[in-house]
Design a protein around this motif. Sequence first.
Motif, short mmCIF file in Angstrom:
data_model
loop_
_atom_site.label_atom_id
_atom_site.label_comp_id
_atom_site.label_asym_id
_atom_site.label_seq_id
_atom_site.Cartn_x
_atom_site.Cartn_y
_atom_site.Cartn_z
N GLN A 86 -2.50 0.91 2.06
CA GLN A 86 -2.45 2.04 1.68
C GLN A 86 -1.35 3.08 1.66
O GLN A 86 -1.74 3.22 0.75
CB GLN A 86 -3.39 2.30 3.11
CG GLN A 86 -3.68 3.86 3.16
CD GLN A 86 -4.60 3.89 2.29
OE1 GLN A 86 -6.09 3.03 1.96
NE2 GLN A 86 -5.58 5.34 1.59
N ARG A 87 -1.09 2.10 2.05
CA ARG A 87 1.18 3.90 1.54
C ARG A 87 1.33 3.37 -0.08
O ARG A 87 1.23 4.07 -0.53
CB ARG A 87 1.85 3.25 2.87
CG ARG A 87 2.76 5.03 2.84
CD ARG A 87 4.13 5.01 3.79
NE ARG A 87 4.52 3.37 3.43
CZ ARG A 87 5.34 2.98 5.16
NH1 ARG A 87 4.28 3.27 5.56
NH2 ARG A 87 5.98 1.59 4.11
N LEU A 88 1.45 1.76 -0.50
CA LEU A 88 1.84 1.13 -0.96
C LEU A 88 1.02 1.79 -2.11
O LEU A 88 1.06 2.61 -3.20
CB LEU A 88 1.77 -0.25 -1.30
CG LEU A 88 3.18 -0.40 -0.49
CD1 LEU A 88 3.38 -1.49 -0.44
CD2 LEU A 88 4.39 0.43 -0.73
N ALA A 89 -0.75 0.87 -1.51
CA ALA A 89 -2.09 1.59 -2.97
C ALA A 89 -2.00 3.20 -3.20
O ALA A 89 -2.50 3.34 -4.38
CB ALA A 89 -3.32 0.71 -2.83
N GLU A 114 7.07 12.24 -8.82
CA GLU A 114 5.64 11.75 -7.68
C GLU A 114 5.73 10.85 -6.27
O GLU A 114 5.43 11.09 -5.69
CB GLU A 114 5.02 10.62 -8.82
CG GLU A 114 4.64 11.08 -10.59
CD GLU A 114 4.21 9.95 -11.28
OE1 GLU A 114 3.69 10.42 -12.00
OE2 GLU A 114 5.53 8.66 -11.39
N LEU A 115 7.01 10.20 -6.66
CA LEU A 115 7.54 9.32 -4.69
C LEU A 115 7.85 10.64 -4.39
O LEU A 115 7.53 10.35 -3.03
CB LEU A 115 9.01 8.62 -5.72
CG LEU A 115 8.87 6.85 -5.86
CD1 LEU A 115 10.57 7.06 -6.15
CD2 LEU A 115 8.08 6.75 -5.64
N SER A 116 8.30 12.11 -4.82
CA SER A 116 8.64 12.59 -3.90
C SER A 116 7.02 13.58 -3.29
O SER A 116 6.58 13.78 -1.89
CB SER A 116 9.14 14.20 -4.34
OG SER A 116 9.05 15.44 -3.18
N THR A 117 6.23 12.84 -3.73
CA THR A 117 4.35 13.82 -3.40
C THR A 117 4.14 12.99 -2.98
O THR A 117 3.49 13.16 -1.74
CB THR A 117 3.79 14.09 -4.94
OG1 THR A 117 4.48 15.33 -6.06
CG2 THR A 117 2.39 14.80 -4.35
N ALA A 118 4.18 11.85 -3.30
CA ALA A 118 3.67 10.89 -2.87
C ALA A 118 4.38 10.40 -1.05
O ALA A 118 2.60 9.98 0.15
CB ALA A 118 3.16 8.92 -3.45
N ARG A 156 1.93 -8.77 -2.36
CA ARG A 156 0.29 -8.27 -2.96
C ARG A 156 0.15 -7.31 -3.39
O ARG A 156 -0.94 -7.55 -4.23
CB ARG A 156 -0.75 -9.23 -2.21
CG ARG A 156 -1.93 -9.90 -2.22
CD ARG A 156 -1.71 -10.40 -3.36
NE ARG A 156 -2.94 -10.84 -3.83
CZ ARG A 156 -3.36 -10.58 -5.32
NH1 ARG A 156 -2.26 -10.60 -5.86
NH2 ARG A 156 -4.38 -10.35 -5.89
N THR A 157 -0.36 -6.89 -2.19
CA THR A 157 -0.17 -5.52 -3.12
C THR A 157 0.61 -4.78 -4.17
O THR A 157 -0.39 -4.16 -4.79
CB THR A 157 0.11 -4.09 -2.06
OG1 THR A 157 -0.38 -4.22 -0.60
CG2 THR A 157 -0.70 -2.80 -2.13
N LEU A 214 -8.30 -0.90 -2.87
CA LEU A 214 -7.18 -2.15 -3.33
C LEU A 214 -6.55 -1.93 -1.76
O LEU A 214 -6.13 -3.09 -2.27
CB LEU A 214 -6.43 -0.62 -4.30
CG LEU A 214 -5.04 -1.77 -4.85
CD1 LEU A 214 -5.38 -2.34 -5.84
CD2 LEU A 214 -4.26 -0.94 -5.70
N ALA A 215 -6.22 -1.45 -1.28
CA ALA A 215 -5.25 -1.37 -0.21
C ALA A 215 -5.80 -2.86 0.74
O ALA A 215 -5.62 -3.92 1.62
CB ALA A 215 -5.47 -0.17 1.10
#
Length: 184
Positions: free
Chosen positions: A41-44, A155-159, A86-87, A49-50
């Motif tokens: 979930q964190r990656l996707a 984007e990484l900062s926000t995510a 896989r994710t 998708l998770a």
Amino acid sequence: MVEDSTQDELMALLGGVARQDRKAFQRLYEQVSGRMFGLCQRLAGQHELAEEALQDAFIRIWHHASEYHSDRGSPMSWMMTIARYRTLDLIRARKVRQTAGDDALSTLADERGGPLEASLQRDGSAALTGCLDELSPVQRDSILLSYYRGFTHDELSTALSTPVGTVKSWIRRGLQVLKRCLER
């Protein structure tokens, strides 16, 4: 950190799964699916998708449990690595599908794999996987998200709900650790 008794239990369950024991597989799923789903979930960043990544990861675990050996790390690390890759594979596949209908003149897709994918395909893929396991989870996720999802620092900062400077530090330090590890 997972206790030794839990490690032993996970190893026993993986042994059962390798023998196609459905009850062992069910118990393994009950014990680790929540943590694995959290990673997916964190990656996707997308629930559906998770879920798909988690299902695919457990299918791979079912088919490849006999390939697990303790020298590959803890059972949990091995399974989390399967879920992580896989994710990321599904994210990349979705990205390709989303751009497939775009105007070919305005968006020419670069069919070459990214630098991390090229590294994984070389002979040193096992070494790189081992080196990725040496990173902290935030370093590893930051590097993988930037390479596989093409996230910018902003984007990484926000995510990740983290200041941009911290994200840049995670990536820089993580890449330094990877470089030192791969040079060994």
